[in-house]
Scaffold this active site. Structure first.
Site, PDB file in Angstrom:
ATOM      1  N   LYS A  79       0.828  -1.209   0.000  1.00 47.05           N
ATOM      2  CA  LYS A  79       0.000   0.000   0.000  1.00 47.05           C
ATOM      3  C   LYS A  79       0.862   1.260   0.000  1.00 47.05           C
ATOM      4  O   LYS A  79       0.499   2.263  -0.607  1.00 47.05           O
ATOM      5  CB  LYS A  79      -0.944   0.019   1.208  1.00 47.05           C
ATOM      6  CG  LYS A  79      -2.112  -0.950   1.070  1.00 47.05           C
ATOM      7  CD  LYS A  79      -3.226  -0.666   2.063  1.00 47.05           C
ATOM      8  CE  LYS A  79      -4.387  -1.653   1.848  1.00 47.05           C
ATOM      9  NZ  LYS A  79      -5.462  -1.486   2.822  1.00 47.05           N
ATOM     10  N   LYS A 117      -5.181  -9.342  -5.802  1.00 46.20           N
ATOM     11  CA  LYS A 117      -6.480  -9.652  -5.194  1.00 46.20           C
ATOM     12  C   LYS A 117      -7.501  -8.558  -5.495  1.00 46.20           C
ATOM     13  O   LYS A 117      -7.145  -7.389  -5.668  1.00 46.20           O
ATOM     14  CB  LYS A 117      -6.339  -9.860  -3.684  1.00 46.20           C
ATOM     15  CG  LYS A 117      -6.028  -8.597  -2.908  1.00 46.20           C
ATOM     16  CD  LYS A 117      -6.415  -8.724  -1.436  1.00 46.20           C
ATOM     17  CE  LYS A 117      -6.439  -7.329  -0.808  1.00 46.20           C
ATOM     18  NZ  LYS A 117      -7.331  -7.138   0.287  1.00 46.20           N
ATOM     19  N   LYS A 121     -10.891  -3.211  -2.314  1.00 44.37           N
ATOM     20  CA  LYS A 121     -11.717  -2.010  -2.263  1.00 44.37           C
ATOM     21  C   LYS A 121     -10.906  -0.777  -2.626  1.00 44.37           C
ATOM     22  O   LYS A 121     -11.406   0.153  -3.212  1.00 44.37           O
ATOM     23  CB  LYS A 121     -12.242  -1.795  -0.837  1.00 44.37           C
ATOM     24  CG  LYS A 121     -13.377  -2.685  -0.474  1.00 44.37           C
ATOM     25  CD  LYS A 121     -14.087  -2.123   0.751  1.00 44.37           C
ATOM     26  CE  LYS A 121     -14.325  -3.222   1.757  1.00 44.37           C
ATOM     27  NZ  LYS A 121     -13.277  -3.327   2.760  1.00 44.37           N
TER      28      LYS A 121
HETATM   29  P1  ATP Z   1      -8.472  -2.932   0.986  1.00 43.00           P
HETATM   30  O1  ATP Z   1      -8.210  -3.459  -0.361  1.00 43.00           O
HETATM   31  O2  ATP Z   1      -8.847  -1.499   1.045  1.00 43.00           O
HETATM   32  O3  ATP Z   1      -7.431  -3.335   1.990  1.00 43.00           O
HETATM   33  P2  ATP Z   1     -10.213  -5.046   1.210  1.00 43.00           P
HETATM   34  O4  ATP Z   1     -11.029  -5.085   0.011  1.00 43.00           O
HETATM   35  O5  ATP Z   1      -9.031  -5.927   1.349  1.00 43.00           O
HETATM   36  O6  ATP Z   1      -9.795  -3.580   1.472  1.00 43.00           O
HETATM   37  P3  ATP Z   1     -10.980  -5.316   3.976  1.00 43.00           P
HETATM   38  O7  ATP Z   1     -11.987  -4.512   4.655  1.00 43.00           O
HETATM   39  O8  ATP Z   1      -9.587  -4.939   4.248  1.00 43.00           O
HETATM   40  O9  ATP Z   1     -11.201  -5.290   2.400  1.00 43.00           O
HETATM   41  O10 ATP Z   1     -11.199  -6.836   4.282  1.00 43.00           O
HETATM   42  C1  ATP Z   1     -12.344  -7.430   4.824  1.00 43.00           C
HETATM   43  C2  ATP Z   1     -12.192  -8.922   4.758  1.00 43.00           C
HETATM   44  O11 ATP Z   1     -12.268  -9.360   3.401  1.00 43.00           O
HETATM   45  C3  ATP Z   1     -10.843  -9.433   5.279  1.00 43.00           C
HETATM   46  O12 ATP Z   1     -11.047 -10.599   6.042  1.00 43.00           O
HETATM   47  C4  ATP Z   1     -10.070  -9.770   4.050  1.00 43.00           C
HETATM   48  O13 ATP Z   1      -9.137 -10.807   4.270  1.00 43.00           O
HETATM   49  C5  ATP Z   1     -11.172 -10.219   3.105  1.00 43.00           C
HETATM   50  N1  ATP Z   1     -10.794 -10.000   1.709  1.00 43.00           N
HETATM   51  C6  ATP Z   1     -10.512  -8.808   1.127  1.00 43.00           C
HETATM   52  N2  ATP Z   1     -10.216  -8.972  -0.176  1.00 43.00           N
HETATM   53  C7  ATP Z   1     -10.316 -10.293  -0.426  1.00 43.00           C
HETATM   54  C8  ATP Z   1     -10.148 -11.086  -1.597  1.00 43.00           C
HETATM   55  N3  ATP Z   1      -9.832 -10.539  -2.761  1.00 43.00           N
HETATM   56  N4  ATP Z   1     -10.341 -12.417  -1.502  1.00 43.00           N
HETATM   57  C9  ATP Z   1     -10.693 -12.996  -0.330  1.00 43.00           C
HETATM   58  N5  ATP Z   1     -10.869 -12.305   0.817  1.00 43.00           N
HETATM   59  C10 ATP Z   1     -10.690 -10.966   0.781  1.00 43.00           C
END
Ligand code: ATP
Ligand code: LTN
Length: 327
Positions: free
Chosen positions: A111, A192, A195
């Protein structure tokens, strides 16, 4: 009953990765565990955002979580910033964790590379996460694969604290699903779904209307050899589609691959399966979004309950580390 705690950032629209990697487990765990789920709005402050938009996002996250099936009579749902012990315990833990430990975190490296003027909070983010978990004596933490390293750090920090100051914290375990723990971006299958990375075509949001889901799945990147087989290393784009189809139909991705010859047929059926999977969530979302008062009451009751638990753990930690208790 074993406690679980998990958190999600209100940093953008909920996507399929969040749902499949984490939220489905959250829903399932409500009956087996004493479940605490936290909208981690303080974590979301680590990246730039508009204040009014942040408030909307936090409310939307609550609606989303309720819509996916969290039931406030069976779990405690709350906002991180409503329980002051999260930041208070973070300080105690920051004074035990080391720069070296935090420097190793791959999510920080990743990040910080993508943003200018990296904030201190982005660096110390995993310590706040450790506080979230340790405050509730959580034994299990359902997360996607990307959080594995943060969980490892949480365990190390807790163990060290216990060894140095006495048994204060429960050592948590990560619970990571076997299929769908890492849902990849449909346009960039090497990273991955996320968000905080702009990829309008690569990210399927839980609230996307059917036409958009169909469009995104149709445009998903695959490969040119046209050979249908599950091979995440050599064929990451196709593997993502097979993973999603496996999750939507409750089978293994290798089995799904055997059912299809052409990529186009798989995409057509996957789009239909995703629309069906998400439709009930979308309906319920609209109902919660229309009843702001009810959602706010859920969060208020959740924070009150969370606060009782968190206060007791914080007091234990503060006493153990040697702070003079208030008279
Ligand atoms: P950011 O990308 O801003 O870090 P994020 O999309 O990873 O956000 P989080 O709020 O950080 O979302 O994560 C919420 C949950 O979703 C966490 O348990 C994380 O491991 C899971 N998660 C996020 N992205 C994925 C993905 N691509 N595949 C599986 N699990 C995910
Ligand atoms: N860092 C996590 C979100 C998160 C979390 C937590 C997950 C914050 N606090 C406590 C589990 C337990 C993420 O980025 N997905």
């Amino acid at each position: 009953m074993v406690r679980v705690l998990s958190g999600i950032q209100p940093s953008g629209a909920l996507h399929l990765g969040n749902y499949i990697g984490a939220l489905r487990q959250w829903v399932a765990f409500q009956d087996e565990y004493d479940a605490f789920y936290c909208i981690v709005d303080l974590h979301a402050l680590t990246l730039e955002g508009d204040p009014a938009e942040r408030r909307d996002r936090a409310f939307e996250a609550a609606c989303n979580l309720l819509a996916t099936g969290l039931d406030p009579t069976r779990c405690t749902l709350f906002c991180q910033s409503h329980v002051p012990e999260h930041t208070r315990l973070t300080w105690l833990l920051e004074c035990t964790a080391t720069m070296g430990e935090l420097n190793r975190m791959t999510q920080f490296k990743d990040k910080s590379r993508r943003h200018e003027a990296v904030r201190v909070g982005l660096f110390t983010y995993p310590v706040l996460m450790a506080a979230d978990i340790l405050l509730y004596d959580a034994g299990a933490v359902p997360v996607g694969d990307d959080q594995r390293q943060h969980l490892e750090l949480t365990r190390e920090v807790a163990q060290r604290f216990n060894n140095r100051y006495g048994e204060v914290f429960t050592i948590p375990e990560a619970v990571i699903p076997t299929v769908g723990a890492r849902v990849m971006d449909l346009q960039h299958p090497e990273r991955k779904m996320s968000k905080s990375v702009e990829s309008p075509l690569g990210t399927v949001n839980v609230l996307d209307p059917p036409e958009q889901i169909e469009h995104k799945v149709k445009r998903a990147v695959t490969d040119t050899d046209g050979e249908m087989r599950y091979d995440p290393d050599a064929k990451p784009g196709l593997a993502t589609l097979l993973d999603l189809m496996a999750v939507a139909t409750g089978r293994r991705p290798q089995e799904v691959a055997q059912d299809y010859g052409r990529y186009g047929d798989l995409k057509r059926d996957l789009a239909a399966a995703l629309v069906e999977l998400l439709e009930p969530i979308q309906k319920r979302y609209a109902e919660f979004a229309d009843d702001r008062g009810a959602v706010e009451r859920v969060l208020a009751a959740g924070a009150e309950h969370a606060h009782e638990v968190a206060q007791a753990t914080y007091a234990r930690a503060a006493a153990a580390i040697g702070l003079l208790p208030p008279a």
